[in-house]
Design a protein around this motif. Structure first.
Motif, mmCIF file in Angstrom:
data_model
loop_
_atom_site.group_PDB
_atom_site.id
_atom_site.type_symbol
_atom_site.label_atom_id
_atom_site.label_comp_id
_atom_site.label_asym_id
_atom_site.label_seq_id
_atom_site.Cartn_x
_atom_site.Cartn_y
_atom_site.Cartn_z
ATOM 1 N N PRO A 155 1.016 -8.009 10.010
ATOM 2 C CA PRO A 155 2.079 -7.645 9.068
ATOM 3 C C PRO A 155 2.809 -8.847 8.489
ATOM 4 C CG PRO A 155 2.197 -6.296 11.048
ATOM 5 C CD PRO A 155 1.219 -7.400 11.328
ATOM 6 N N VAL A 193 4.703 3.571 7.308
ATOM 7 C CA VAL A 193 4.662 2.536 6.275
ATOM 8 C C VAL A 193 6.052 2.326 5.676
ATOM 9 C CG1 VAL A 193 3.743 1.948 4.005
ATOM 10 C CG2 VAL A 193 2.230 2.874 5.754
ATOM 11 N N SER A 224 -5.647 0.593 10.865
ATOM 12 C CA SER A 224 -5.128 0.619 12.235
ATOM 13 C C SER A 224 -4.832 2.034 12.700
ATOM 14 C CB SER A 224 -3.848 -0.230 12.325
ATOM 15 O OG SER A 224 -4.096 -1.560 11.960
ATOM 16 N N ALA A 282 -2.552 -0.581 7.140
ATOM 17 C CA ALA A 282 -2.016 0.397 8.080
ATOM 18 C C ALA A 282 -2.998 1.523 8.350
ATOM 19 C CB ALA A 282 -0.696 0.963 7.557
#
Length: 563
Positions: free
Chosen positions: A227, A477, A250, A247
């Protein structure tokens, strides 16, 4: 003293005199808030950008006892120390030639495809990590028989790996800021691979439990590093796209893991091959990091340039900001590594709220790995391979959230960027998605629970996973973007504490989920979780409404982004 790597406009007047007898004169920008700290005779910020943004004049006497110490968040703080006056007398002013391209400029000018490749590689590392966390669940029956376990101990195979996520970010985040992102990724993924190789050789449950926990610790380096790469390399508008793509890779790992391993188990492939598969995946990622992943941490890049200039010119006065750091004692390093993220967490109401919500979401994601078998295997009598298919609606919801971001949410944010230019978009604008996604997420658990009767077609509770996967990803998010925007300078520490607490929930929830769904039955168990989600609905609403007031009182927020 020569300080390398600053933008050209900031170097003209950088460090142009050592004249004052008892003080250091720093001229901040007119728009900056300033406060007086300690016994200094001039106004300075509580924490100062390591990137110079205006004209800075520094003057000091020979016996200067003030030095600049860089924090782990790439900021500089003024701290009183005792320094050798003779050594300080050797420091003289000299203007730096600003005609060369700095490492920072080279980093920002990487081609778009290369930055997207690094972004996708970060997403791949996250996918492999979360995939490895849940993959053994497909071999639950085999592991129960092999190690003579009950259902609760079998859940530890997942929980211990996720528990490693709690420890890892606290170690890897500050280490990556001291030694660079690349060496930490290489070391951690070498360890990650080694412990996947060790798992097939485990002869008792204690051994495989230790290997799983250590594998989780070493795999967790991607959580703070990936990130923060987004924060370093992308502008605000593009970072939204990059984050959602990273994201989703993952996020789908925990649901794809049981699908793959479940079909491997149904094909009578030995359980050891689950870990051999993970070793192959992690080994491939390690090679990709070694061969293609460059150093991306800017202070390290500036330090390398300073060393090169000293070697080329023979002038030892070329110094990068990171080289002005006073070497901390062991206690100081332990404080920065282990205590600082949680001290920050306890002092920041915004971080507390977003972290606890993210922790609840992470716990719910891993709770599904235990709740779905109770509903679909015990209630609908699905086989282990068929059970794996029930996670697909959750994955489909993730991809729908991706499409929603790229085609609806992102264009709207780009319009806001233009509307607020040249000022940054307020962080609260990230939360409008969370405001409407939070109620929908709460509804999905009530939907799942009260349609899970065996007399109702299994597609009805399964499709609740679609909305659950969509809203869960949108919420995560939005919250992560909010944290990065609010704590731009302290993003690494903020993300470290947030991820550690979220992973605690992810590790603990599977340990009681099976018993809860059996004791309360799926209806009331899901109602309990849904009620907690309802209580959390006001979090994004309150932050959106009162966020500016919270930010004004924050010790770690600064509206000026690092160049």
């Amino acid at each position: 003293m020569l300080v390398t790597g600053y933008p050209a406009f900031a170097q003209k007047e950088l460090m142009d005199s050592f004249a004052a007898r008892d003080s250091i004169d720093v001229t901040p920008r007119a728009s900056e808030d300033v406060t007086v700290r300690g016994s200094l005779d001039f106004p300075i910020r509580e924490s100062v950008d390591s990137t110079v943004r205006g004209s800075v004049n520094i003057a000091a006497r020979k016996s200067l006892d003030q030095t600049i110490r860089a924090s782990t968040d790439t900021r500089l703080e003024f701290k009183r120390t005792s320094m050798d006056s003779d050594k300080m007398s050797e420091i003289i002013e000299k203007e730096i030639d600003s005609g060369q391209t700095t490492p920072v400029e080279e980093f920002l000018n990487w081609s778009g495809w290369y930055k997207w490749y690094l972004n996708m590689l970060g997403g791949l590392l996250g996918f492999v990590t979360t995939f490895a966390s849940s993959a053994p669940s497909g071999y639950a029956t085999d592991l129960l028989a092999k190690f003579h376990l009950d259902a609760e101990l079998d859940a530890l195979v997942i929980s211990l790996f996720v528990m490693g996520f709690c420890v890892g970010p606290l170690l890897w985040a500050p280490l990556s800021e001291q030694y660079g992102r690349r060496p930490i990724l290489i070391i951690s993924f070498l360890g990650f691979t080694a412990f996947q190789i060790a798992c097939p050789f485990a002869t008792h449950f204690g051994a495989i439990a230790a290997f799983r926990f250590l594998g989780g610790v070493f795999s967790a380096s991607t959580q703070p590093i990936a990130p923060y790469f987004l924060h370093d390399s992308w502008d605000d508008a593009t970072r939204e796209k990059a984050l959602i793509v990273q994201a989703i890779l993952s996020f789908i790992g925990p649901t794809i893991g049981p699908l793959v391993s479940g079909y491997m188990a149904a094909a009578n492939i030995d359980w050891k091959w689950c870990f051999w598969m993970l070793a192959i995946m992690t080994g491939t990622c390690t090679l990709l990091i070694i061969l293609t992943y460059p150093e991306t941490y800017r202070p390290i890049l500036l330090t390398r340039k300073a060393k090169r200039l000293r070697k080329e010119t023979g002038d030892v006065r070329y110094q990068a900001p990171l080289e002005l750091v006073q070497s901390p004692k062991l206690s100081g390093r332990l404080h920065d590594t282990l205590a600082k993220p949680f001290i920050m967490f306890l002092l920041e109401p915004m971080l507390i709220a977003t972290t606890m919500y993210l922790a609840f979401l992470g716990g719910c994601l891993y709770m599904l790995l235990e709740a779905y078998p109770v509903v679909f295997q015990e209630g609908y009598h699905f086989s282990s391979s068929t059970l794996a298919l029930t996670y697909l609606p959750v994955t489909a919801g993730n991809f729908f959230a991706l499409a929603l971001h790229l085609w609806v949410i992102q264009p709207e944010y780009e319009r806001e960027v233009k509307a607020y230019a040249p000022n940054p978009v307020p962080p609260e604008e990230r939360l409008w998605v969370a405001v409407w996604a939070a109620p929908l997420f709460a509804i999905t658990f009530l939907w799942f629970g009260w349609t899970s009767f065996p007399t109702i077609n299994f597609w009805v509770p399964m499709m609740s996973g679609f909305v659950m996967g969509c809203t869960m990803l949108l919420l995560m998010v939005a919250m992560f973007n909010y944290i990065v925007d609010v704590y731009a300078f302290a993003a690494a520490s903020a993300l470290s504490s947030s991820m550690a607490i979220r992973n605690v929930f992810g590790a603990v929830f599977p340990l009681f989920s099976t018993q809860m769904y059996r004791a309360l039955d799926p209806r009331w168990a899901s109602t309990l979780v849904g009620c907690v989600a309802i209580v959390a609905i006001p979090i994004p609403i309150v932050l959106k409404r009162y966020g500016p007031a919270f930010r004004a009182k924050s010790r770690y927020h600064d509206p000026v982004r690092i160049i």
